[in-house]
Design an enzyme around this catalytic site. Structure first.
Site, PDB file in Angstrom:
ATOM      1  N   SER A 173       0.836  -1.194   0.000  1.00 52.55           N
ATOM      2  CA  SER A 173       0.000   0.000   0.000  1.00 52.55           C
ATOM      3  C   SER A 173       0.878   1.255   0.000  1.00 52.55           C
ATOM      4  O   SER A 173       1.634   1.473  -0.931  1.00 52.55           O
ATOM      5  CB  SER A 173      -0.962  -0.028   1.195  1.00 52.55           C
ATOM      6  OG  SER A 173      -1.963   0.948   1.061  1.00 52.55           O
ATOM      7  N   LYS A 225     -18.905  18.939   2.535  1.00 50.38           N
ATOM      8  CA  LYS A 225     -17.940  19.137   3.605  1.00 50.38           C
ATOM      9  C   LYS A 225     -17.805  17.871   4.441  1.00 50.38           C
ATOM     10  O   LYS A 225     -16.727  17.517   4.900  1.00 50.38           O
ATOM     11  CB  LYS A 225     -18.355  20.323   4.482  1.00 50.38           C
ATOM     12  CG  LYS A 225     -17.448  20.557   5.685  1.00 50.38           C
ATOM     13  CD  LYS A 225     -16.019  20.868   5.239  1.00 50.38           C
ATOM     14  CE  LYS A 225     -15.114  21.114   6.434  1.00 50.38           C
ATOM     15  NZ  LYS A 225     -13.709  21.332   6.023  1.00 50.38           N
TER      16      LYS A 225
END
Length: 344
Positions: A173, A225
């Site tokens: 990763s 948001k």
């Protein structure tokens, strides 16, 4: 009363002697540390060629006859003296130098704080013919943290200095996000490599709060948001938007890897990981080799310097180290100079 008086005087004298010793030791440590940069970290450099030689010499001390070893020791002292008289920056000395770094990553890639300093100091002295070897161990973590770590490694490439990354255990990763920057990637046969994917998961306590009559209120400005949340009620629209964010991060991840390595992204960017032997077949790595073998072989033709920024030791630890050195006396100085850890 006489006993109490005598004991009090003895105790006072003992305390005075101890305080005097501590004051002297503190003064010695302060003088030894004079000239070092202030701050929470200090630079440590190990000359690995000599360290390898020291270990081999220690083994020879146990194997060779005493007379032969004494002659070998005499020759070695002369070699060390000659090497110390050489000028490191002599233009005629064109031997390749390899700077060795270690990166042990956690989920926040907190080791990047030291990595950026180590790379900065190396770039002040490195030549195009030199090389940087990073021993990398990380299972990944936060995107922005590992993105910064990868960006630090690109600084080396931008200076046209060869970068080799060694994976002995795992570079997955975010770890592979760093590794793919290298000119050359080596990995141990059973090292875990790959996992080019993105993961996000979180619990949701909304039903628990409702069951206990607890209201959760959240106020935002901007349509997106906040999407999914820990305590609010997540809608299908929230999940879809969050999925878009995950996919966008994955797209950036794949694009970054593709920039640095010619890979079949449809095969390797599924989020899977592979062991070193299979990773070599998929071209995720270039060679099966441990960092130990790579550096030991390189030490035959190059000078190896391990560079690291370490936290400063607390005063009490430095005091203990000083006491240990004083206790060893002459033999301690001898071992420090010659590099022999134990002679019987």
């Amino acid at each position: 009363m006489d006993f109490v008086t005598d004991y009090s005087l003895f105790l006072a004298k003992s305390i005075t002697v101890v305080l005097a010793i501590l004051a002297i030791a503190g003064g010695i440590i302060a003088l030894a540390g004079r000239g070092r940069p202030l701050g929470k970290q200090r630079l440590e450099v190990k000359y690995l060629n000599r360290e390898y030689d020291d270990m081999a010499h220690t083994l020879k001390a146990a194997m060779l006859p005493k007379k032969v070893f004494k002659q070998l020791l005499k020759t070695r002292k002369q070699e060390i003296k000659r090497s110390r008289e050489q000028t490191p920056d002599d233009p005629s000395k064109d031997k390749k130098r390899i700077f060795v770094l270690n990166f042990h990553g956690d989920i926040r890639a907190s080791a990047v704080a030291s990595l950026r300093e180590e790379i900065t100091v190396i770039l002040t002295v490195a030549r195009p013919a030199d090389e940087v070897v990073l021993r990398l161990e990380s299972g990944g973590g936060l995107v922005h943290a590992y993105g910064l770590a990868a960006s630090q490694l690109t600084r080396i490439k931008d200076k046209q200095i060869r970068l080799t990354i060694a994976v002995d255990k795992i570079a997955a990763s975010g770890g592979y996000l760093m590794a793919c920057v290298a000119d050359h990637i080596i990995a141990a046969p059973f090292a875990v490599v790959g996992s080019i994917g993105v993961l996000a998961q979180l619990p949701n306590f909304n039903r628990f709060l409702k069951r206990h009559d607890i209201d959760f209120e959240q106020f935002t400005a901007g349509e997106f948001k906040r999407t999914v949340t820990l305590f609010g009620e997540n809608t299908d629209e929230d999940r879809a938007r969050f999925r878009q964010e995950i996919d966008e991060t994955h797209r950036l991840f794949k694009a970054f890897v593709k920039t640095h390595r010619d890979l079949d992204m449809a095969t390797v960017a599924t989020g899977e990981h592979w062991y070193g032997t299979r990773a070599l077949e998929l071209k995720l790595v270039d060679e099966l080799c441990t960092s130990d073998d790579y550096l030991l072989d390189a030490s035959k033709t190059a000078e190896l310097y391990q560079v690291s920024f370490k936290p400063k030791k607390p005063f009490i630890d430095r005091l203990s180290s000083l006491a240990s050195i004083l206790d060893k006396g002459h033999m301690g100085r001898y071992r420090s100079e010659v590099g022999i850890h134990e002679i019987k």
